[in-house]
Design a protein around this motif. Structure first.
Motif, PDB file in Angstrom:
ATOM      1  N   UNK A  55       0.793  -1.223   0.000  1.00 36.26           N
ATOM      2  CA  UNK A  55       0.000   0.000   0.000  1.00 36.26           C
ATOM      3  C   UNK A  55       0.831   1.281   0.000  1.00 36.26           C
ATOM      4  N   UNK A  56       2.141   1.191   0.279  1.00 37.86           N
ATOM      5  CA  UNK A  56       2.992   2.387   0.253  1.00 37.86           C
ATOM      6  C   UNK A  56       4.120   2.220  -0.758  1.00 37.86           C
ATOM      7  N   UNK A  57       4.953   1.195  -0.541  1.00 31.71           N
ATOM      8  CA  UNK A  57       6.054   0.960  -1.460  1.00 31.71           C
ATOM      9  C   UNK A  57       7.205   0.257  -0.763  1.00 31.71           C
ATOM     10  N   UNK A  58       8.135  -0.217  -1.585  1.00 26.96           N
ATOM     11  CA  UNK A  58       9.285  -0.938  -1.030  1.00 26.96           C
ATOM     12  C   UNK A  58      10.157  -0.033  -0.161  1.00 26.96           C
ATOM     13  N   UNK A  59      10.195   1.252  -0.491  1.00 17.79           N
ATOM     14  CA  UNK A  59      11.095   2.143   0.239  1.00 17.79           C
ATOM     15  C   UNK A  59      10.766   2.175   1.722  1.00 17.79           C
ATOM     16  N   UNK A  75      -4.980 -10.219   1.367  1.00 16.20           N
ATOM     17  CA  UNK A  75      -3.803 -10.266   2.237  1.00 16.20           C
ATOM     18  C   UNK A  75      -2.613 -10.742   1.408  1.00 16.20           C
ATOM     19  N   UNK A  76      -1.466 -10.071   1.475  1.00 14.26           N
ATOM     20  CA  UNK A  76      -0.284 -10.582   0.762  1.00 14.26           C
ATOM     21  C   UNK A  76       0.039 -11.999   1.214  1.00 14.26           C
ATOM     22  N   UNK A  77       0.332 -12.883   0.278  1.00 14.09           N
ATOM     23  CA  UNK A  77       0.549 -14.284   0.645  1.00 14.09           C
ATOM     24  C   UNK A  77       1.749 -14.471   1.568  1.00 14.09           C
ATOM     25  N   UNK A  78       2.765 -13.581   1.468  1.00  9.37           N
ATOM     26  CA  UNK A  78       3.919 -13.716   2.339  1.00  9.37           C
ATOM     27  C   UNK A  78       3.681 -13.122   3.724  1.00  9.37           C
ATOM     28  N   UNK A  79       2.461 -12.625   3.959  1.00 10.47           N
ATOM     29  CA  UNK A  79       2.125 -12.105   5.283  1.00 10.47           C
ATOM     30  C   UNK A  79       1.508 -13.182   6.166  1.00 10.47           C
ATOM     31  N   UNK A  80       1.193 -14.339   5.612  1.00 14.82           N
ATOM     32  CA  UNK A  80       0.580 -15.397   6.408  1.00 14.82           C
ATOM     33  C   UNK A  80       1.514 -15.887   7.506  1.00 14.82           C
ATOM     34  N   UNK A  81       2.830 -15.635   7.357  1.00 14.61           N
ATOM     35  CA  UNK A  81       3.776 -16.029   8.403  1.00 14.61           C
ATOM     36  C   UNK A  81       3.465 -15.354   9.726  1.00 14.61           C
ATOM     37  N   UNK A  82       2.690 -14.276   9.672  1.00 10.99           N
ATOM     38  CA  UNK A  82       2.367 -13.561  10.903  1.00 10.99           C
ATOM     39  C   UNK A  82       1.573 -14.436  11.860  1.00 10.99           C
ATOM     40  N   UNK A  83       0.885 -15.443  11.307  1.00 10.32           N
ATOM     41  CA  UNK A  83       0.141 -16.372  12.166  1.00 10.32           C
ATOM     42  C   UNK A  83       1.075 -17.138  13.087  1.00 10.32           C
ATOM     43  N   UNK A  84       2.284 -17.434  12.596  1.00 10.06           N
ATOM     44  CA  UNK A  84       3.262 -18.119  13.436  1.00 10.06           C
ATOM     45  C   UNK A  84       3.742 -17.244  14.574  1.00 10.06           C
ATOM     46  N   UNK A  85       4.008 -15.961  14.283  1.00  9.64           N
ATOM     47  CA  UNK A  85       4.462 -15.038  15.320  1.00  9.64           C
ATOM     48  C   UNK A  85       3.383 -14.831  16.378  1.00  9.64           C
TER      49      UNK A  85
END
Length: 329
Positions: free
Chosen positions: A21-25, A141-151
């Motif tokens: 939603x913002x950018x890589x920077x 949801x970005x697919x690489x954000x699903x790791x947040x479930x582990x945290x």
């Protein structure tokens, strides 16, 4: 320590939202600033830390002891000074205690030798499970954000186990030593891998692309995933969090506590090397890390970890019993 790592992991796993939603920077700027902020207490409080001066390098002597022990028909006592002097007329610079410390370290490292398989499976949360999420409905949801479930799971379960389960068992006189804890962790992760296999099978049974997700014409240029919810992955990450508490935390403590004082750094290095070996083992599965072979890959990983779980308990459970007799937890 574990909770701090999981809190940081929670924050780190939120950066995909910033990227989208913002950018890589901004996604890279925030971790960069966090690293510099982390240096502040280290620099300010450096006078309060215990700083041990480095000692001599023991690795040359360790290698010589191992070499003489192997030459003595794999008996480490053959490397002791009196044995070397009597059998070979050789003066050596170490003592009997040094050889005994190496023997104790080797006994500790035996338990750690099964952990590369654990790391091989645990690391799926950082690579193949992210790709798996990309094949499912993510609801924006970005697919690489699903790791947040582990945290999140780690933040919840770590204090429950460490402050609740362990004291509860201790008060009732139930022995739950390090080998038992690690075996439970291996078992939990095995069940998680079995569940992962089932989830991948369900993905392959769902349309529109079945066992070639995102690549058929119906996927509309890889924009339409197979119609199955990404939230089916949550139990996988929850199982990984349980396995982390039972296995990785206990393994770190075991490697440190069981190592002799002079060998703690060496044994800790071997413990960390197990993660590297696990990453190298993953290279052997590269041909299977593509559709439609992922079910086979997860099934093989489940079998390997299940076998490692049985071996860990069968070979080393007596170590818990011996420590219980000595009154050591």
């Amino acid at each position: 320590m574990d909770r701090a790592i999981n809190v940081v992991g929670f924050l780190a796993d939120s950066t995909p939202l910033l990227e989208r939603y913002v950018g890589f920077w901004l996604a890279y700027l925030i971790p960069c600033c966090a690293m510099w902020i982390a240096l502040i207490p280290i620099l300010v409080g450096r006078t309060f830390f215990v700083r041990t001066s480095p000692t001599e390098n023991i690795m040359p002597q360790v290698c010589d002891v191992l070499r003489y022990g192997i030459a003595g028909r794999f008996k480490m006592d053959a490397a002791k000074p009196d044995a070397q002097l009597r059998q070979h007329g050789r003066q050596v610079p170490w003592t009997d205690l040094f050889v005994e410390d190496i023997k104790r370290s080797l006994l500790t490292c035996r338990v750690l030798l099964l952990f590369p398989i654990h790391w091989l499976c645990y690391n799926q949360t950082f690579n193949n499970l992210i790709s798996q999420a990309g094949q499912m409905i993510t609801y924006g949801i970005p697919n690489d954000m699903m790791k947040i479930a582990g945290a999140i799971s780690g933040i919840i379960v770590a204090p429950i186990i460490q402050k609740g389960l362990y004291p509860f068992l201790t008060k009732r006189g139930v022995s739950f030593g390090p080998i038992a804890r690690m075996s439970v962790g291996f078992l939990v992760l095995t069940l998680s891998m079995a569940y992962t296999t089932v989830v991948q099978k369900l993905i392959y049974r769902a349309g529109p692309c079945y066992d070639i997700p995102l690549t058929c014409a119906a996927a509309n240029n890889s924009t339409i995933p197979n119609q199955i919810s990404v939230f089916l992955q949550i139990p996988i990450y929850f199982g990984g969090a349980l396995a982390e508490v039972f296995c990785l935390t206990t393994g770190t403590e075991y490697a440190y506590n069981q190592a002799p004082e002079s060998m703690k750094t060496l044994v800790q290095a071997i413990w960390l090397a197990m993660a590297g070996i696990g990453a190298c083992l993953a290279l052997a599965f590269t041909p299977l890390t593509k559709d439609p072979h992922l079910v086979t890959m997860y099934a093989i990983l489940t079998g390997l970890l299940g076998g490692a779980t049985i071996l860990l308990w069968a070979l080393f459970r007596q170590l818990d019993k011996s420590k219980a007799k000595d009154g050591v937890e």
